[in-house]
Design a protein around this motif. Sequence first.
Motif, PDB file in Angstrom:
ATOM      1  N   GLU A   9      53.721 -11.320  42.145  1.00  0.00           N
ATOM      2  CA  GLU A   9      54.658 -12.496  42.751  1.00  0.00           C
ATOM      3  C   GLU A   9      53.814 -13.143  43.765  1.00  0.00           C
ATOM      4  O   GLU A   9      53.657 -14.692  43.750  1.00  0.00           O
ATOM      5  N   HIS A  10      53.413 -12.282  44.653  1.00  0.00           N
ATOM      6  CA  HIS A  10      52.630 -12.796  45.819  1.00  0.00           C
ATOM      7  C   HIS A  10      51.219 -13.599  45.259  1.00  0.00           C
ATOM      8  O   HIS A  10      50.967 -14.814  45.846  1.00  0.00           O
ATOM      9  N   ASN A  12      50.785 -15.288  42.554  1.00  0.00           N
ATOM     10  CA  ASN A  12      51.383 -16.388  42.148  1.00  0.00           C
ATOM     11  C   ASN A  12      51.642 -17.659  42.926  1.00  0.00           C
ATOM     12  O   ASN A  12      51.380 -18.633  42.602  1.00  0.00           O
ATOM     13  N   VAL A  13      52.415 -17.184  43.791  1.00  0.00           N
ATOM     14  CA  VAL A  13      52.748 -17.994  44.833  1.00  0.00           C
ATOM     15  C   VAL A  13      51.727 -18.541  45.495  1.00  0.00           C
ATOM     16  O   VAL A  13      51.576 -19.685  45.842  1.00  0.00           O
ATOM     17  N   HIS A  16      49.698 -21.659  43.706  1.00  0.00           N
ATOM     18  CA  HIS A  16      50.122 -23.073  43.613  1.00  0.00           C
ATOM     19  C   HIS A  16      49.953 -23.664  44.945  1.00  0.00           C
ATOM     20  O   HIS A  16      50.072 -23.056  46.309  1.00  0.00           O
ATOM     21  N   TYR A  18      52.261 -26.413  45.899  1.00  0.00           N
ATOM     22  CA  TYR A  18      53.377 -27.205  46.364  1.00  0.00           C
ATOM     23  C   TYR A  18      53.428 -28.592  46.594  1.00  0.00           C
ATOM     24  O   TYR A  18      54.122 -28.663  47.721  1.00  0.00           O
ATOM     25  N   VAL A  68      56.239 -22.720  50.976  1.00  0.00           N
ATOM     26  CA  VAL A  68      56.643 -21.396  50.287  1.00  0.00           C
ATOM     27  C   VAL A  68      56.081 -20.130  50.989  1.00  0.00           C
ATOM     28  O   VAL A  68      54.766 -20.099  51.218  1.00  0.00           O
ATOM     29  N   HIS A  70      55.795 -16.204  51.384  1.00  0.00           N
ATOM     30  CA  HIS A  70      55.988 -15.220  50.315  1.00  0.00           C
ATOM     31  C   HIS A  70      55.293 -14.024  51.174  1.00  0.00           C
ATOM     32  O   HIS A  70      54.133 -13.792  50.955  1.00  0.00           O
TER      33      HIS A  70
END
Length: 134
Positions: A9-10, A12-13, A16, A18, A68, A70
């Motif tokens: 998840e890290h 993946n964030v 991006h 954003y 974001v 994370h």
Amino acid sequence: NYIIHRALEHQNVLSHQYTASTKTRSEVRGGGRKPWKQKGTGRARAGSNRSPLWKGGGVIFGPKPKVVNHKLNKKEFQLALRTLLFNKRESLVVFNNFEIENCKTKEFLNLISKADRNLDSKTLIILSNANDPI
């Protein structure tokens, strides 16, 4: 498994930006005057020609730039990486000296085939330091 999931998840964030953005009805240029009077025309009431219902109007729930955060601890990331490598230990090959004289694909394939690796599958090579030719 949860640590690996958090690490994925890290990653993946972080992949991006954003930064996608659209204009809302207040950010679109124009639309300050009422298009027609409220009553008496027979048409539906309208307060601005930049309403999202109109052509050239704003976007209702479009994307906006966001920050974001994370957080993933360094030791958690290292544990996830070690866990993945441990789970793949049957298919790992470790070379003490991974050196190729001439940076040729033929020599690289010979080195890999000597290690009894299937050349049709994916191969991940991790080097301890940056090696320009490889």
